[in-house]
Design an enzyme around this catalytic site. Structure first.
Site, PDB file in Angstrom:
ATOM      1  N   ASP A 337       0.854  -1.176   0.000  1.00  0.00           N
ATOM      2  CA  ASP A 337       0.000   0.000   0.000  1.00  0.00           C
ATOM      3  C   ASP A 337       0.896   1.234   0.000  1.00  0.00           C
ATOM      4  OD1 ASP A 337      -2.408   1.458   0.220  1.00  0.00           O
ATOM      5  OD2 ASP A 337      -2.128   1.632   2.373  1.00  0.00           O
ATOM      6  N   ASP A 643      -7.320  -3.463   3.196  1.00  0.00           N
ATOM      7  CA  ASP A 643      -6.188  -4.341   2.897  1.00  0.00           C
ATOM      8  C   ASP A 643      -6.329  -5.722   3.517  1.00  0.00           C
ATOM      9  OD1 ASP A 643      -4.767  -2.281   1.531  1.00  0.00           O
ATOM     10  OD2 ASP A 643      -4.170  -1.438   3.449  1.00  0.00           O
TER      11      ASP A 643
END
Length: 906
Positions: A337, A643
């Protein structure tokens, strides 16, 4: 995971793309809201606004599942053999090893189950809802589609809501989308194919209102919300066996077949060639099986990984699941990320543009340490005054440990919007002098007009309107600009070129303007004929240490891929700056483009793309699976709940410990205590070191079993007296496993550990080349043991004394081989073998002490059938062990000349 079925009568397809009135009609609700009876009726149909509890496996069954392993079967087989022999002490020793292994696994397990619990904890507990024509506070669990809810600053959105009214409404959706800037909301519908991060007409369950007010219609509750869909993805993502688990299972199966085959062969030869009595033959076969089974191997693997967990914790990587320690060392791709992982998640002004000059700003994040160069004049001072005064954010100095989650590395915490925090910091860096100035009016930021304005009165009584906002909106309202000599006509072309240049660098651009006035109040209509002061170029800056870490990963043959919810331009600019991609036209795959690809098409392109933008949780899982289809070992990092599914699916899930959500931490195997991508690099190096040491330990341990089984096999095949009894075999296994085997777990990293490519996945933990080496060493140590036993008998010793010398030979021969194993790919005939790992010498001392006790302690003499030795009885085992050391060095030299050494243990 099975989710409750929601009645189609209370669902609206694509509410973000529909007009508010259309949504109202579909859900049969008016301005008075639902009646209590209607809400109750709908609640009976759709169920409570809660995420469903997953089906739980009973604790006893989860515990027993940790015995479902081939190597554990070998342990249990050894215990059964001991029970048949009536050696109950040995039986319980072996069972204790198996039980301890299961307990450790049981304690470490449960990441997906805890991840689901962490997501459920993100939901709001209460909601302000309109029922029966009046506003009331009800439990959020009682909300149903069609309810009218009100949103205020600080509220956690209780369900998925189609906004009917939005006044300056901004919502922090970082946990859901990964974007670091709060999203502006309004009632206008958006495109039907808009991603979650672009659905400005929606407020999503679990996100937080940061500013403004809103009113909306509940369109999704419980498992039908976006966060509910993420929970389903976490539950359905599945997990993969780590490379080590796969290798150990394959090795255990092969070893079991080899042991059974050799035992059968030995029984046939002993019975039909030497006509051995059946009871004696069975005893010898049991002794061979006990000798061949490496019952210390599961404990060795578990303890080695546990030691690695402790050592990784010192590097700020907290391990939640033991096999992840080793799996990190085999990673070939890191999917990261952007926000908060590769970047600081602290917006920073990097560039300032005025008609007079272009200024560069140093420093990162909310730490006001930094400079503005070159030194500016009135143009810069006016711009910084707007940054400081037309601003609702504030910075607080936070002492170490007082509020670590809010404070950055330098101890500064932001209260307010990240963008306004960046402006407040740049004003501090430039020494903005606004003392004595007070605010007497304000036009708050609104997504409709995209600017904020304040009316300020200075200490001398003069007043001015200060404005900041989107450059195009301020250009439309500006008449002049602040030049070197004061006010001058507006050069719109200059500003548009400057905005395009800054935007092309991935910067978020804001403009500042002012207007002198005598007014005592401030309205939007007053914001005309402004004087444009300049532009700020703002970015969530890369972590400097992350740039170096990416370079190290590339040198180690590890690809790094950025998967972010940000826009493609920002993602590409940051990836270039970080060295993640080299070309300015490097491909960026957006979520919309990814959505149009089939999984097979994605597999074809995924390895060639290093930047993915505007992604959803489903996209992240698809990317991970596509990479895994190519045999990649994937580590996925992240901090938001969006996530969590991909972290669950990845080979190694890595969560941010400071800014990560609880759901993300529970879904991950590794949690970074410092939120630093550079720690991943260190953890990968540590994982490679641990695997190297594990391979060394296995290669070291196996010749012990090989030599013991060889001694018994030779005795049976040639009809000789057994040099070892089964209980003596167990002693040697225990004493070497408890002392010497663990010493190699502390070996420092080999040279160049992060310049070699990741090891290939698959295959056995012991390669065919290593197996040949193990067999050769087994022959050396076993042959030396038979020689010691025979020579002891030849000089008149009784069988028990000769067996005691044989046990000493096995123990000391293994000690000599330990020094050989420190450097399997190079010679151990160096002073380096004597330093670098003090545990080696403590282990050697422990072995010697235990062997002395075995030889001279009456209790152990009676238990193991040993006898005290005289001085001569020690000379032969010690001398033969030294000979074994040099002989093994000769084998290593031959291996180096014949081809490359052991790839994983250079």
């Amino acid at each position: 995971m099975t989710l409750p079925t929601v009645d189609a009568e209370f669902t609206v397809a694509g509410p973000h793309a529909r007009e508010v009135d259309e949504v109202r009609r579909a859900l049969r609700v008016d301005d008075a809201g639902l009646t209590t009876s209607e809400a109750t009726s709908r609640l009976d149909v759709v169920g409570p606004n809660l995420l469903p509890e997953p089906q739980r496996t009973p604790a006893w069954l989860r515990f027993l599942s940790h015995f479902n392993d081939t190597l554990i079967y070998i342990l249990l087989a050894a215990a059964a053999i001991k029970a048949v022999m009536g050696d109950w002490l040995d039986f319980w020793v072996i069972m204790a090893v198996a039980i301890i292994n299961a307990v450790i696994g049981y304690v470490q397990e449960g990441r997906a189950e805890k991840a689901l619990a962490g997501i459920r904890g993100m939901l709001s507990s209460d909601a302000t809802v309109r029922r029966d024509g009046r506003w009331a506070t009800v439990p959020a669990a009682d909300l149903v589609p069609g309810d009218l809810v009100r949103l205020m600053p600080g509220d956690k959105v209780p369900a998925d809501v189609r906004l009917a009214e939005a006044t300056q409404l901004r919502i922090d959706e970082a946990a859901l989308t990964g974007e670091s800037v709060s999203s502006s909301k309004d009632r206008a519908p958006v495109a039907g194919d808009a991603g979650v991060g672009d659905r400005s007409s929606m407020a999503f369950s679990g996100t937080i209102v940061t500013a403004g007010q809103g009113l909306g219609i509940v369109t999704g509750t419980g498992s039908s919300t976006e966060i509910g869909k993420i929970q389903a993805l976490v539950g359905d993502a599945g997990s993969l066996d780590t490379p080590l688990t796969t290798q150990l299972n394959a090795f255990g199966r092969k070893l079991t077949l080899v042991i059974l085959g050799m035992a059968l062969t030995m029984m046939v030869i002993g019975r039909y060639l030497h006509q051995m009595p059946l009871p004696e033959l069975v005893s010898a076969t049991i002794g061979f099986a006990v000798a061949a089974i490496p019952e210390g191997l599961p404990a060795l693997v578990t303890i080695t990984l546990a030691i690695g967990v402790q050592q990784m914790a010192r590097r700020h990587a907290i391990t939640r699941k033991l096999p992840a320690v080793e799996a990190l060392g085999s990673v070939t791709t890191v999917c990261s990320d952007k926000t908060g992982t590769l970047t600081k998640n602290e917006m920073t002004v990097r560039t300032i543009v005025t008609p007079v000059a272009r200024y560069e700003v140093s420093g990162l994040g909310y730490d006001p340490a930094g400079d503005i160069a070159p030194a500016g004049g009135a143009d810069l001072a006016a711009l910084l005054a707007v940054a400081d005064l037309c601003n609702d954010a504030s910075l607080e100095r936070v002492s170490a440990g007082a509020d670590a989650e809010r404070a950055g590395a330098a101890g500064w915490a932001l209260v307010g919007e990240p963008t306004e925090g960046a402006l407040k910091v740049v004003a501090m860096k430039g020494g903005a002098d606004t003392a004595g100035t007070r605010r007497i009016g304000v036009v708050p930021f609104d997504s409709a007009h995209k600017f904020m304005a304040t009316l300020n009165e200075s200490a001398d009584g003069s007043r001015a309107i200060l404005v900041k906002g989107a450059p195009d909106r301020l250009l439309d309202r500006a008449l002049t600009q602040r030049g070197a000599d004061g006010s001058e006509p507006l050069d719109r072309g200059f500003w548009e070129r400057a905005v395009d240049e800054l935007s092309g660098q991935g910067l978020r651009v804001l403009a500042a303007a002012r207007k002198p006035t005598r007014a005592t109040t401030l309205e939007v209509d007053d914001l005309q004929d402004l004087e444009l002061l300049g532009l700020w170029g703002i970015v969530d800056p890369p972590r400097p240490e992350a740039i170096a870490a990416i370079a190290d990963c590339h040198a180690a043959g590890i690809r790094v891929k950025m998967i972010t919810g940000d826009h493609a331009g920002t993602a590409r600019a940051i990836s270039r700056e970080m060295g993640l991609v080299a070309d300015e036209d490097a491909p960026v795959l957006t979520g919309a483009e990814l959505e149009a690809l089939s999984q097979e098409q994605l597999k074809a392109v995924v390895r060639g793309v290093d930047v993915f933008a505007r992604t959803s949780p489903e996209h992240k899982i698809r990317i991970v699976r596509a990479l895994q289809s190519h045999g990649e070992v994937v580590a996925m990092t992240g901090d938001g709940v969006n996530d969590a599914p991909a972290l669950t699916r990845a080979d190694v899930g890595i969560a941010m410990g400071i800014k990560g959500t609880e759901a993300t931490k529970e879904a991950a195997e590794i949690v970074l205590a410092d939120d630093n991508f550079a720690t991943i690099r260190s953890a990968i190096a540590e994982g490679r070191r641990i695997y190297d040491n594990l391979r060394k330990s296995v290669v070291f341990l196996l010749p012990t079993n090989g030599a013991q089984s060889l001694v018994i096999l030779v005795a049976v095949l040639f009809g000789l007296t057994l040099p070892l009894t089964p209980v003596q075999v167990l002693w040697v296994n225990m004493v070497t496993a408890v002392t010497l085997s663990l010493a190699l777990a502390y070996e420092p990293a080999e040279r160049g550990i992060m310049t070699r490519p990741p090891r290939a996945t698959g295959g056995s933990i012991v390669s065919a080349r290593e197996l040949g080496f193990v067999l050769s060493v087994s022959l050396l140590i076993g042959g030396a043991t038979l020689a010691v036993f025979a020579l002891s008998l030849a000089r008149g010793s009784d069988v028990d004394v000769a067996r005691t010398e044989a046990v000493a030979m096995l123990a000391f021969g293994q000690l000599a081989f330990l020094l050989n194993c420190r450097f399997l790919g190079r010679s151990s005939l160096t002073v380096d073998v004597l330093r670098g790992n003090p545990v080696i010498w403590w282990s050697a001392l422990a072995l010697i002490v235990l062997q002395v006790l075995y030889t001279y302690l009456p209790f152990l003499n009676g238990l193991f059938g040993s006898e005290p030795l005289d001085a001569v009885g020690w000379i032969l085992p010690v001398g033969m062990s030294v000979a074994v050391f040099f002989a093994v060095e000769g084998l290593k030299a031959l291996r180096r000349r014949s081809g490359p050494g052991v790839a994983a243990v250079r």
